[in-house]
Design a protein around this motif. Structure first.
Motif, PDB file in Angstrom:
ATOM      1  N   LEU A 163      -5.236 -31.593   6.447  1.00  0.00           N
ATOM      2  CA  LEU A 163      -3.911 -32.029   6.026  1.00  0.00           C
ATOM      3  C   LEU A 163      -3.222 -30.952   5.195  1.00  0.00           C
ATOM      4  O   LEU A 163      -3.854 -30.284   4.367  1.00  0.00           O
ATOM      5  CB  LEU A 163      -4.006 -33.308   5.185  1.00  0.00           C
ATOM      6  N   ILE A 164      -1.930 -30.790   5.417  1.00  0.00           N
ATOM      7  CA  ILE A 164      -1.072 -29.975   4.560  1.00  0.00           C
ATOM      8  C   ILE A 164       0.053 -30.881   4.094  1.00  0.00           C
ATOM      9  O   ILE A 164       0.813 -31.420   4.916  1.00  0.00           O
ATOM     10  CB  ILE A 164      -0.517 -28.747   5.295  1.00  0.00           C
ATOM     11  N   GLU A 165       0.158 -31.063   2.771  1.00  0.00           N
ATOM     12  CA  GLU A 165       1.106 -32.026   2.220  1.00  0.00           C
ATOM     13  C   GLU A 165       1.970 -31.361   1.156  1.00  0.00           C
ATOM     14  O   GLU A 165       1.534 -30.431   0.464  1.00  0.00           O
ATOM     15  CB  GLU A 165       0.363 -33.218   1.598  1.00  0.00           C
ATOM     16  N   TYR A 166       3.208 -31.869   1.043  1.00  0.00           N
ATOM     17  CA  TYR A 166       4.125 -31.432  -0.001  1.00  0.00           C
ATOM     18  C   TYR A 166       4.670 -32.675  -0.701  1.00  0.00           C
ATOM     19  O   TYR A 166       4.866 -33.716  -0.088  1.00  0.00           O
ATOM     20  CB  TYR A 166       5.279 -30.617   0.581  1.00  0.00           C
ATOM     21  N   ASN A 167       4.920 -32.542  -1.989  1.00  0.00           N
ATOM     22  CA  ASN A 167       5.400 -33.705  -2.719  1.00  0.00           C
ATOM     23  C   ASN A 167       6.109 -33.246  -3.989  1.00  0.00           C
ATOM     24  O   ASN A 167       6.099 -32.061  -4.345  1.00  0.00           O
ATOM     25  CB  ASN A 167       4.225 -34.634  -3.079  1.00  0.00           C
ATOM     26  N   GLY A 168       6.695 -34.193  -4.666  1.00  0.00           N
ATOM     27  CA  GLY A 168       7.361 -33.903  -5.922  1.00  0.00           C
ATOM     28  C   GLY A 168       7.593 -35.176  -6.708  1.00  0.00           C
ATOM     29  O   GLY A 168       7.475 -36.286  -6.185  1.00  0.00           O
ATOM     30  N   GLY A 169       7.887 -35.033  -7.949  1.00  0.00           N
ATOM     31  CA  GLY A 169       8.145 -36.172  -8.814  1.00  0.00           C
ATOM     32  C   GLY A 169       8.625 -35.685 -10.163  1.00  0.00           C
ATOM     33  O   GLY A 169       8.933 -34.498 -10.344  1.00  0.00           O
ATOM     34  N   ALA A 170       8.695 -36.590 -11.110  1.00  0.00           N
ATOM     35  CA  ALA A 170       9.205 -36.209 -12.429  1.00  0.00           C
ATOM     36  C   ALA A 170       8.780 -37.223 -13.481  1.00  0.00           C
ATOM     37  O   ALA A 170       8.547 -38.401 -13.173  1.00  0.00           O
ATOM     38  CB  ALA A 170      10.727 -36.082 -12.407  1.00  0.00           C
ATOM     39  N   ASP A 171       8.690 -36.746 -14.697  1.00  0.00           N
ATOM     40  CA  ASP A 171       8.543 -37.586 -15.879  1.00  0.00           C
ATOM     41  C   ASP A 171       9.781 -37.398 -16.743  1.00  0.00           C
ATOM     42  O   ASP A 171      10.429 -36.340 -16.708  1.00  0.00           O
ATOM     43  CB  ASP A 171       7.305 -37.211 -16.697  1.00  0.00           C
ATOM     44  N   ALA A 172      10.102 -38.408 -17.523  1.00  0.00           N
ATOM     45  CA  ALA A 172      11.219 -38.310 -18.466  1.00  0.00           C
ATOM     46  C   ALA A 172      10.812 -38.981 -19.767  1.00  0.00           C
ATOM     47  O   ALA A 172      10.132 -40.008 -19.755  1.00  0.00           O
ATOM     48  CB  ALA A 172      12.478 -38.957 -17.903  1.00  0.00           C
ATOM     49  N   LYS A 173      11.227 -38.387 -20.883  1.00  0.00           N
ATOM     50  CA  LYS A 173      10.918 -38.915 -22.213  1.00  0.00           C
ATOM     51  C   LYS A 173      12.221 -39.104 -22.984  1.00  0.00           C
ATOM     52  O   LYS A 173      13.030 -38.175 -23.085  1.00  0.00           O
ATOM     53  CB  LYS A 173       9.990 -37.960 -22.969  1.00  0.00           C
ATOM     54  N   PHE A 174      12.404 -40.306 -23.511  1.00  0.00           N
ATOM     55  CA  PHE A 174      13.615 -40.638 -24.264  1.00  0.00           C
ATOM     56  C   PHE A 174      13.204 -41.094 -25.660  1.00  0.00           C
ATOM     57  O   PHE A 174      12.322 -41.952 -25.812  1.00  0.00           O
ATOM     58  CB  PHE A 174      14.394 -41.759 -23.582  1.00  0.00           C
ATOM     59  N   VAL A 175      13.850 -40.552 -26.658  1.00  0.00           N
ATOM     60  CA  VAL A 175      13.640 -40.978 -28.042  1.00  0.00           C
ATOM     61  C   VAL A 175      14.681 -42.035 -28.362  1.00  0.00           C
ATOM     62  O   VAL A 175      15.884 -41.741 -28.407  1.00  0.00           O
ATOM     63  CB  VAL A 175      13.740 -39.789 -29.018  1.00  0.00           C
ATOM     64  N   LEU A 176      14.224 -43.275 -28.588  1.00  0.00           N
ATOM     65  CA  LEU A 176      15.151 -44.378 -28.846  1.00  0.00           C
ATOM     66  C   LEU A 176      15.329 -44.658 -30.328  1.00  0.00           C
ATOM     67  O   LEU A 176      16.129 -45.508 -30.701  1.00  0.00           O
ATOM     68  CB  LEU A 176      14.650 -45.646 -28.148  1.00  0.00           C
ATOM     69  N   GLY A 177      14.573 -43.988 -31.157  1.00  0.00           N
ATOM     70  CA  GLY A 177      14.673 -44.181 -32.598  1.00  0.00           C
ATOM     71  C   GLY A 177      13.654 -43.304 -33.282  1.00  0.00           C
ATOM     72  O   GLY A 177      12.973 -42.493 -32.655  1.00  0.00           O
TER      73      GLY A 177
END
Length: 576
Positions: free
Chosen positions: A98-112
């Motif tokens: 198999l040869i696979e490609y992918n992607g994604g993301a994380d996000a961090k929010f300071v709410l206080g």
């Protein structure tokens, strides 16, 4: 920055206020400073901490006073996208390349000042370090800690409910199925302190479905909510709710769910001498909900000379924490049938420490430990008694000698060689004993070793166990280490000695402050497997990395390859 002089050294640290979340208009912060003098094996602190406690114990802090309140740097937001390419092949199956490609993301929010929101979309954890394998000589599952970054952050809020062997929530149940990776579509986690006395956490994860060896594993939603409220000076009351819900071909599966709700009381006295935990948890499923609960208590008293612990546990056989870890209630017989058992556990432990006026010994003393299991009728099913004497040296070395006595009631024929042999030890009562020692060398040296061994009777036969570790620091560039465990089990009906070996050499290289290489080999004769994992990491800017990860597995008898994979992963941290 540090500077060395002929008779002293100095250290200067700068901690950006942007990296710390705090409330406005506060001029007094609680703080402590400590220094570890490796030559003397001595810890010093700005505010005195009694020697029986860890120097980082927050019960002992002073006041840092600012002339003006520190200025906050505003709201923070970070986005961490990734891209990945993977090549893999399973040599036990045809046409599996198999040869696979992918992607994604994380996000961090300071709410206080103390509240954070973390979001992940299509996460991938291929760069995570592999588990260090263990030889399992028990009838139960082994616990392996979580190593995936998304689940580690603020994990104590969710993971500390219950006890070591009664966990209502264990994040490694998410995205993994018997060692197979299940895709995670996404998730979010809200955690922090909305006020002085409250701490909250909410996490929701959605997995995808996957077919594993012709068996379809359906999509699952995992939800966990936790809250703590401070009482008295350093104690708290905590509540947790865990929910696993399946989604199948028809969508929301009404009858396929598992839930756990529970309360914990965490005790910690103002002077830290008394610590404890008391909890009650109940599970809910589509069947067997009668008496599906567990409760337990742990209480510890510590003084300079004494450490006394008491623990009791009760787990009903109908208690079912599918997103948790409760291995003791499950036992699998030789026919593969899973049996569930109710048990009581009593676990007292006593230490006594003496501090001789010696230039060699820091502290020493005897210790006695009992681990006693009973069924619902208070009939003994297992007990383990250990007595020993410990020596802690000023050089940081450690030595211990011990003797143990064991009783096990096998409820059905069992392979106690733990190698998958068809021959079994009959059901019945077994008493056996052994003795051994444990030794660790001076931890400050470039070469550090540890070795431990024990020998004695084992069910109807004998067992010898040896565990040794060696590490060498070639400062500041490389650490080489190797671990070795060997178990020799003799059982009369086998007419031979079963030998189990686990060898795990490891090399960690720092080419610079931004380029690192870690290689890890593991030879496991019990699992009949040889594993290699290598990870090259280039940190081209703060918190941004390029990973190249190579792994393969071989059969240990003929070194034929089972599978192989190489991964290229790019991670970039953006502050908004």
């Amino acid at each position: 920055e540090t500077k060395r002089y002929t008779n002293k050294w100095t250290l200067e640290m700068q901690i950006p206020f942007k990296s710390i979340r705090f409330k406005d208009n506060l001029t007094n912060w609680r703080i402590n400073f400590s220094r570890n003098d490796l030559d003397l094996n001595e810890n010093s602190s700005w505010v005195k901490v009694p020697r029986q406690f860890n120097i980082s114990t927050l019960a002992f802090t002073g006041i840092l006073h600012f002339e003006k309140p520190p200025v906050k740097n505003g709201q923070n937001m970070s986005v961490i996208p990734y891209a990945i390419g993977r090549f893999s092949e399973d040599y036990t199956k045809p046409n599996s390349r198999l040869i696979e490609y992918n992607g994604g993301a994380d996000a961090k929010f300071v709410l206080g000042s103390s509240l954070n929101l973390d979001v992940t979309v299509n996460p991938d954890f291929s760069q995570v370090e592999v588990d260090r394998q263990l030889t399992n000589l028990t009838r139960f599952s082994l616990f392996f800690p979580e190593q995936r970054q998304f689940f580690i952050e603020n994990s104590d809020l969710f993971e500390r409910f219950g006890f070591r062997q009664i966990r209502p929530f264990f994040s490694r149940r998410i995205g993994l199925n018997n060692g197979n990776i299940i895709p995670i579509y996404g998730g979010m986690r809200l955690s922090g302190k909305p006020s002085k006395n409250w701490r909250i956490g909410v996490m929701d994860i959605q997995t995808g479905d996957k077919t594993i060896n012709t068996t379809r594993v359906f999509s699952q939603n995992y939800f966990v909510a936790a809250a703590q409220y401070n009482v008295f000076k350093r104690s708290n009351i905590a509540a947790i709710f865990v929910n696993r819900q399946q989604f199948d071909t028809t969508g929301y599966s009404v009858n396929n769910y598992n839930r756990v709700a529970g309360l914990d009381y965490n005790l910690s006295s103002a002077n830290n001498r008394w610590n404890g935990k008391f909890f009650f948890h109940n599970s809910f499923s589509n069947k067997n909900n009668n008496n599906a609960y567990t409760h337990a208590s742990w209480l510890n008293y510590s003084s300079q000379n004494w450490s006394i612990e008491w623990n009791h546990e009760y787990v009903d056989k109908n208690y079912n924490a599918e997103t948790g870890f409760t291995p003791r209630i499950f036992q699998t017989d030789v026919n593969g049938r899973v049996n569930r058992f109710t048990y009581w556990r009593l676990e007292p432990h006593i230490y006594y420490y003496m501090y001789p006026k010696s230039k060699i010994i820091n502290k020493m003393g005897p210790t006695v430990y009992l681990d006693h299991y009973m069924n619902q009728k208070f009939q003994t099913t297992d007990w383990f008694l250990r007595g020993g004497y410990d020596l802690y040296f000023r050089s940081s070395a450690f030595f211990s000698v011990f003797g143990t006595a064991n009783y096990t009631k096998l409820l059905f024929p069992t392979d106690v060689s733990f190698t998958g042999l068809s021959q079994t030890t009959p059901a019945g009562d077994y008493f056996y004993q052994n003795c051994g020692f444990s030794l660790k060398s001076n931890q400050r040296k470039l070469i550090v070793t540890s070795i431990g061994a024990n020998y004695g009777s084992n069910y109807s036969g004998t067992k010898f166990s040896l565990a040794a570790d060696l590490s060498y620091r070639f400062q500041p560039y490389m650490i080489f280490s190797v671990g070795y465990t060997r178990d020799e089990i003799f059982l009369p009906y086998l007419n031979r000695t079963v030998e189990l070996n686990l060898i795990s050499p490891r090399i960690e290289v720092s080419f610079s402050r931004s380029l690192f290489l870690t290689t890890f080999w593991q030879y496991n004769s019990q699992a009949k497997n040889i594993n290699f994992n290598g990870r090259l990491q280039w940190r081209f800017r703060p918190m941004s990395d390029l990973f190249i990860v190579y792994s393969d597995n071989y059969n240990n008898n003929d070194f034929s390859i089972k599978n192989r994979a190489i991964v290229l992963k790019f991670v970039y941290w953006l502050n908004v």
